[in-house]
Design a protein around this motif. Structure first.
Motif, PDB file in Angstrom:
ATOM      1  N   PRO A   3       0.812  -1.226   0.000  1.00  0.00           N
ATOM      2  CA  PRO A   3       0.000   0.000   0.000  1.00  0.00           C
ATOM      3  C   PRO A   3       0.847   1.280   0.000  1.00  0.00           C
ATOM      4  CG  PRO A   3      -0.875  -1.572   1.575  1.00  0.00           C
ATOM      5  CD  PRO A   3       0.436  -2.125   1.086  1.00  0.00           C
ATOM      6  N   MET A   4       2.087   1.170   0.463  1.00  0.00           N
ATOM      7  CA  MET A   4       2.986   2.333   0.485  1.00  0.00           C
ATOM      8  C   MET A   4       3.700   2.525  -0.857  1.00  0.00           C
ATOM      9  SD  MET A   4       2.516   3.622   3.434  1.00  0.00           S
ATOM     10  CE  MET A   4       3.861   4.766   3.580  1.00  0.00           C
ATOM     11  N   GLY A   5       3.440   1.646  -1.823  1.00  0.00           N
ATOM     12  CA  GLY A   5       4.008   1.805  -3.157  1.00  0.00           C
ATOM     13  C   GLY A   5       5.318   1.085  -3.407  1.00  0.00           C
ATOM     14  N   MET A   6       5.777   0.296  -2.460  1.00  0.00           N
ATOM     15  CA  MET A   6       7.016  -0.459  -2.645  1.00  0.00           C
ATOM     16  C   MET A   6       6.702  -1.791  -3.329  1.00  0.00           C
ATOM     17  SD  MET A   6       9.513   1.365  -1.469  1.00  0.00           S
ATOM     18  CE  MET A   6      10.849   0.216  -1.231  1.00  0.00           C
ATOM     19  N   TYR A   7       7.582  -2.214  -4.205  1.00  0.00           N
ATOM     20  CA  TYR A   7       7.471  -3.538  -4.821  1.00  0.00           C
ATOM     21  C   TYR A   7       8.319  -4.504  -4.012  1.00  0.00           C
ATOM     22  CZ  TYR A   7       5.131  -1.343  -8.701  1.00  0.00           C
ATOM     23  OH  TYR A   7       4.220  -0.656  -9.467  1.00  0.00           O
ATOM     24  N   CYS A   8       7.734  -5.646  -3.650  1.00  0.00           N
ATOM     25  CA  CYS A   8       8.385  -6.629  -2.794  1.00  0.00           C
ATOM     26  C   CYS A   8       8.545  -7.950  -3.530  1.00  0.00           C
ATOM     27  CB  CYS A   8       7.565  -6.875  -1.531  1.00  0.00           C
ATOM     28  SG  CYS A   8       7.311  -5.399  -0.555  1.00  0.00           S
ATOM     29  N   CYS A   9       9.707  -8.552  -3.371  1.00  0.00           N
ATOM     30  CA  CYS A   9       9.980  -9.869  -3.931  1.00  0.00           C
ATOM     31  C   CYS A   9       9.439 -10.924  -2.972  1.00  0.00           C
ATOM     32  CB  CYS A   9      11.487 -10.047  -4.111  1.00  0.00           C
ATOM     33  SG  CYS A   9      11.953 -11.666  -4.750  1.00  0.00           S
ATOM     34  N   HIS A  10       8.730 -11.919  -3.508  1.00  0.00           N
ATOM     35  CA  HIS A  10       8.175 -12.985  -2.678  1.00  0.00           C
ATOM     36  C   HIS A  10       9.204 -14.048  -2.321  1.00  0.00           C
ATOM     37  CE1 HIS A  10       3.815 -12.179  -4.259  1.00  0.00           C
ATOM     38  NE2 HIS A  10       4.361 -11.118  -3.685  1.00  0.00           N
ATOM     39  N   LYS A  11      10.364 -14.035  -2.971  1.00  0.00           N
ATOM     40  CA  LYS A  11      11.379 -15.062  -2.746  1.00  0.00           C
ATOM     41  C   LYS A  11      12.482 -14.618  -1.789  1.00  0.00           C
ATOM     42  CE  LYS A  11      10.333 -18.493  -5.619  1.00  0.00           C
ATOM     43  NZ  LYS A  11      10.384 -19.908  -5.307  1.00  0.00           N
ATOM     44  N   CYS A  12      12.630 -13.321  -1.610  1.00  0.00           N
ATOM     45  CA  CYS A  12      13.672 -12.816  -0.711  1.00  0.00           C
ATOM     46  C   CYS A  12      13.196 -11.475  -0.141  1.00  0.00           C
ATOM     47  CB  CYS A  12      15.017 -12.673  -1.438  1.00  0.00           C
ATOM     48  SG  CYS A  12      15.062 -11.384  -2.697  1.00  0.00           S
ATOM     49  N   ASP A  13      14.030 -10.781   0.572  1.00  0.00           N
ATOM     50  CA  ASP A  13      13.645  -9.533   1.230  1.00  0.00           C
ATOM     51  C   ASP A  13      13.829  -8.289   0.362  1.00  0.00           C
ATOM     52  OD1 ASP A  13      12.938 -10.885   3.541  1.00  0.00           O
ATOM     53  OD2 ASP A  13      14.957 -10.743   4.383  1.00  0.00           O
ATOM     54  N   TYR A  14      14.140  -8.467  -0.916  1.00  0.00           N
ATOM     55  CA  TYR A  14      14.404  -7.314  -1.783  1.00  0.00           C
ATOM     56  C   TYR A  14      13.145  -6.471  -1.986  1.00  0.00           C
ATOM     57  CZ  TYR A  14      16.073  -4.522  -5.679  1.00  0.00           C
ATOM     58  OH  TYR A  14      16.424  -3.463  -6.484  1.00  0.00           O
ATOM     59  N   GLN A  15      13.322  -5.138  -1.912  1.00  0.00           N
ATOM     60  CA  GLN A  15      12.232  -4.184  -2.142  1.00  0.00           C
ATOM     61  C   GLN A  15      12.766  -3.015  -2.957  1.00  0.00           C
ATOM     62  OE1 GLN A  15      10.182  -2.792   1.336  1.00  0.00           O
ATOM     63  NE2 GLN A  15       9.994  -4.832   2.230  1.00  0.00           N
ATOM     64  N   THR A  16      11.904  -2.415  -3.755  1.00  0.00           N
ATOM     65  CA  THR A  16      12.264  -1.236  -4.532  1.00  0.00           C
ATOM     66  C   THR A  16      11.005  -0.439  -4.834  1.00  0.00           C
ATOM     67  OG1 THR A  16      13.306  -0.422  -6.583  1.00  0.00           O
ATOM     68  CG2 THR A  16      12.097  -2.502  -6.721  1.00  0.00           C
ATOM     69  N   GLN A  17      11.181   0.829  -5.161  1.00  0.00           N
ATOM     70  CA  GLN A  17      10.052   1.679  -5.544  1.00  0.00           C
ATOM     71  C   GLN A  17       9.689   1.502  -7.016  1.00  0.00           C
ATOM     72  OE1 GLN A  17      11.460   5.612  -4.623  1.00  0.00           O
ATOM     73  NE2 GLN A  17      10.673   5.526  -2.530  1.00  0.00           N
ATOM     74  N   HIS A  18      10.526   0.812  -7.774  1.00  0.00           N
ATOM     75  CA  HIS A  18      10.382   0.765  -9.227  1.00  0.00           C
ATOM     76  C   HIS A  18      10.016  -0.629  -9.727  1.00  0.00           C
ATOM     77  CE1 HIS A  18      12.080   4.766  -9.174  1.00  0.00           C
ATOM     78  NE2 HIS A  18      13.019   4.299  -8.381  1.00  0.00           N
ATOM     79  N   GLN A  19       8.886  -0.725 -10.421  1.00  0.00           N
ATOM     80  CA  GLN A  19       8.403  -2.006 -10.922  1.00  0.00           C
ATOM     81  C   GLN A  19       9.399  -2.654 -11.890  1.00  0.00           C
ATOM     82  OE1 GLN A  19       4.878  -1.916 -13.429  1.00  0.00           O
ATOM     83  NE2 GLN A  19       4.223  -3.886 -12.611  1.00  0.00           N
ATOM     84  N   ALA A  20       9.978  -1.871 -12.796  1.00  0.00           N
ATOM     85  CA  ALA A  20      10.915  -2.423 -13.775  1.00  0.00           C
ATOM     86  C   ALA A  20      12.150  -3.011 -13.089  1.00  0.00           C
ATOM     87  CB  ALA A  20      11.321  -1.355 -14.781  1.00  0.00           C
ATOM     88  N   VAL A  21      12.624  -2.341 -12.039  1.00  0.00           N
ATOM     89  CA  VAL A  21      13.777  -2.842 -11.291  1.00  0.00           C
ATOM     90  C   VAL A  21      13.425  -4.161 -10.609  1.00  0.00           C
ATOM     91  CG1 VAL A  21      15.347  -2.344  -9.360  1.00  0.00           C
ATOM     92  CG2 VAL A  21      14.763  -0.541 -11.007  1.00  0.00           C
ATOM     93  N   MET A  22      12.218  -4.248 -10.054  1.00  0.00           N
ATOM     94  CA  MET A  22      11.788  -5.492  -9.413  1.00  0.00           C
ATOM     95  C   MET A  22      11.678  -6.622 -10.433  1.00  0.00           C
ATOM     96  SD  MET A  22      11.113  -7.325  -6.813  1.00  0.00           S
ATOM     97  CE  MET A  22      11.020  -6.127  -5.497  1.00  0.00           C
TER      98      MET A  22
END
Length: 109
Positions: A51-70
């Protein structure tokens, strides 16, 4: 296989929106050669947006604000496949981003 094969017209043209090679289809229109809807669906299933706009990886703890980077992260770290061939020199790259970088660095455009 998993690849949609296209006719390589030798133009060396690159889609400016995706950086992917394009070739002429049977009707003469330009089409993306490396479209992989199954891989795209797999990548989408391994990520979500908070809800805060961060993209989260379901396989590890990686997060980013950018969908393309995810999407690049998930493809590079959490998917596997035969890779992507350069249509000019046939080099095998492990991800679509790696292929884009190869095309750019090798000036195959």
């Amino acid at each position: 296989g998993n690849y949609e094969e296209g006719y390589d017209d030798g133009s060396g043209m690159i889609d400016p929106n995706t950086g992917m090679p394009i070739a002429a289809g049977a009707d003469g229109n330009k089409v993306l050669v490396d479209q992989h809807p199954e891989l795209d669906e797999q990548i989408k299933s391994l990520m979500s947006r908070t809800p805060m706009g961060m993209y989260c990886c379901h396989k590890c703890d990686y997060q980013t604000q950018h969908q393309a980077v995810m999407k690049d992260h998930v493809e590079a770290k959490h998917t596997s496949g035969p890779g992507f061939n350069c249509l000019v020199c046939f080099r095998l790259c492990p991800t679509r981003k790696a292929l884009k970088m190869h095309i750019y660095r090798s000036k195959h455009y």
